[in-house]
Motif scaffolding. Sequence first.
Motif, mmCIF file in Angstrom:
data_model
loop_
_atom_site.group_PDB
_atom_site.id
_atom_site.type_symbol
_atom_site.label_atom_id
_atom_site.label_comp_id
_atom_site.label_asym_id
_atom_site.label_seq_id
_atom_site.Cartn_x
_atom_site.Cartn_y
_atom_site.Cartn_z
ATOM 1 N N LEU A 68 -5.590 12.627 -0.944
ATOM 2 C CA LEU A 68 -4.625 11.566 -0.729
ATOM 3 C C LEU A 68 -5.003 10.352 -1.563
ATOM 4 C CD1 LEU A 68 -4.168 11.697 3.151
ATOM 5 C CD2 LEU A 68 -3.027 13.044 1.374
ATOM 6 N N SER A 69 -4.000 9.643 -2.038
ATOM 7 C CA SER A 69 -4.201 8.414 -2.791
ATOM 8 C C SER A 69 -3.452 7.278 -2.108
ATOM 9 C CB SER A 69 -3.681 8.556 -4.216
ATOM 10 O OG SER A 69 -4.348 9.579 -4.909
ATOM 11 N N CYS A 70 -3.986 6.083 -2.249
ATOM 12 C CA CYS A 70 -3.333 4.887 -1.711
ATOM 13 C C CYS A 70 -3.415 3.815 -2.792
ATOM 14 C CB CYS A 70 -4.013 4.432 -0.436
ATOM 15 S SG CYS A 70 -3.412 2.844 0.194
ATOM 16 N N ALA A 71 -2.312 3.571 -3.451
ATOM 17 C CA ALA A 71 -2.258 2.562 -4.495
ATOM 18 C C ALA A 71 -1.928 1.203 -3.898
ATOM 19 C CB ALA A 71 -1.206 2.946 -5.531
ATOM 20 N N THR A 72 -2.716 0.210 -4.243
ATOM 21 C CA THR A 72 -2.505 -1.126 -3.704
ATOM 22 C C THR A 72 -1.981 -2.066 -4.787
ATOM 23 O OG1 THR A 72 -4.728 -1.917 -4.184
ATOM 24 C CG2 THR A 72 -4.410 -0.753 -2.107
ATOM 25 N N SER A 73 -1.210 -3.035 -4.390
ATOM 26 C CA SER A 73 -0.703 -4.050 -5.310
ATOM 27 C C SER A 73 -0.511 -5.340 -4.546
ATOM 28 C CB SER A 73 0.616 -3.593 -5.933
ATOM 29 O OG SER A 73 1.607 -3.389 -4.956
ATOM 30 N N GLY A 74 -0.480 -6.429 -5.265
ATOM 31 C CA GLY A 74 -0.276 -7.730 -4.657
ATOM 32 C C GLY A 74 -1.566 -8.509 -4.436
ATOM 33 N N ARG A 75 -2.675 -7.829 -4.267
ATOM 34 C CA ARG A 75 -3.995 -8.434 -4.175
ATOM 35 C C ARG A 75 -5.023 -7.317 -4.294
ATOM 36 N NH1 ARG A 75 -6.039 -10.474 1.597
ATOM 37 N NH2 ARG A 75 -8.025 -9.963 0.596
ATOM 38 N N TYR A 119 -2.168 7.427 7.106
ATOM 39 C CA TYR A 119 -1.894 6.060 6.698
ATOM 40 C C TYR A 119 -3.140 5.431 6.089
ATOM 41 C CZ TYR A 119 2.062 6.527 9.932
ATOM 42 O OH TYR A 119 3.200 6.939 10.594
ATOM 43 N N CYS A 120 -2.973 4.694 5.008
ATOM 44 C CA CYS A 120 -4.090 3.885 4.529
ATOM 45 C C CYS A 120 -3.900 2.463 5.038
ATOM 46 C CB CYS A 120 -4.214 3.924 3.013
ATOM 47 S SG CYS A 120 -2.960 3.041 2.104
ATOM 48 N N ALA A 121 -5.016 1.765 5.142
ATOM 49 C CA ALA A 121 -5.010 0.430 5.707
ATOM 50 C C ALA A 121 -6.022 -0.434 4.975
ATOM 51 C CB ALA A 121 -5.336 0.488 7.190
ATOM 52 N N LEU A 124 0.866 -1.159 0.000
ATOM 53 C CA LEU A 124 0.000 0.000 0.000
ATOM 54 C C LEU A 124 0.914 1.223 0.000
ATOM 55 C CD1 LEU A 124 -1.842 -2.297 1.200
ATOM 56 C CD2 LEU A 124 -2.986 -0.510 2.494
ATOM 57 N N VAL A 125 0.752 2.096 -0.981
ATOM 58 C CA VAL A 125 1.625 3.248 -1.113
ATOM 59 C C VAL A 125 0.786 4.520 -1.174
ATOM 60 C CG1 VAL A 125 3.416 4.371 -2.459
ATOM 61 C CG2 VAL A 125 3.353 1.863 -2.317
ATOM 62 N N GLU A 126 0.943 5.354 -0.149
ATOM 63 C CA GLU A 126 0.204 6.619 -0.094
ATOM 64 C C GLU A 126 0.950 7.717 -0.843
ATOM 65 O OE1 GLU A 126 -0.254 4.873 4.179
ATOM 66 O OE2 GLU A 126 1.316 5.085 2.662
ATOM 67 N N SER A 127 0.196 8.676 -1.335
ATOM 68 C CA SER A 127 0.766 9.874 -1.950
ATOM 69 C C SER A 127 -0.255 11.002 -1.834
ATOM 70 C CB SER A 127 1.122 9.617 -3.418
ATOM 71 O OG SER A 127 -0.033 9.274 -4.162
ATOM 72 N N GLN A 179 3.046 3.272 4.270
ATOM 73 C CA GLN A 179 4.143 3.888 5.015
ATOM 74 C C GLN A 179 3.789 5.277 5.532
ATOM 75 O OE1 GLN A 179 3.837 4.047 1.776
ATOM 76 N NE2 GLN A 179 4.267 6.205 1.327
ATOM 77 N N GLY A 180 2.704 5.842 5.040
ATOM 78 C CA GLY A 180 2.249 7.139 5.508
ATOM 79 C C GLY A 180 2.660 8.285 4.607
#
Length: 126
Positions: free
Chosen positions: A20-27, A95-97, A4-7, A118-119
């Motif tokens: 804010l954006s939270c890009a997810t990968s892996g699932r 932080y995104c979760a 999870l990567v925030e920006s 990571q915030g």
Amino acid sequence: QVQLVESGGGLVQAGGSLRLSCATSGRTFNSYAMGWFRQAPGKEREFVAAEQWTGGSTYYADSVKGRFTISRDNAKNTLYLQMNSLKPEDTAVYYCAADGKGYGASYNEAQRYDYWGQGTQVTVSS
């Protein structure tokens, strides 16, 4: 590997807006809860907003209700937090979760979530 990567954080004047954006990968988390938390210096991490699943119920902390909006774009595997009318007290690391199992603690509790970004720093000047 799930990531999870925030920006989108930054410095903004009071009354301004950020997304804010939270890009997810892996699932994918389309059917699972995702949320935003924040932690200000010297304070504990606190709940900001959550969405039950894509298009499901949304939940907000009283302090941000009416000013912040949580949403998702499944095609982009991205979670968003639109923040309007920002106040200096909104200054924190955000932080995104993501909930990986679909059950557990309440949506406003950190224990619900299995994966964290990571915030990203948000600073609101007065």
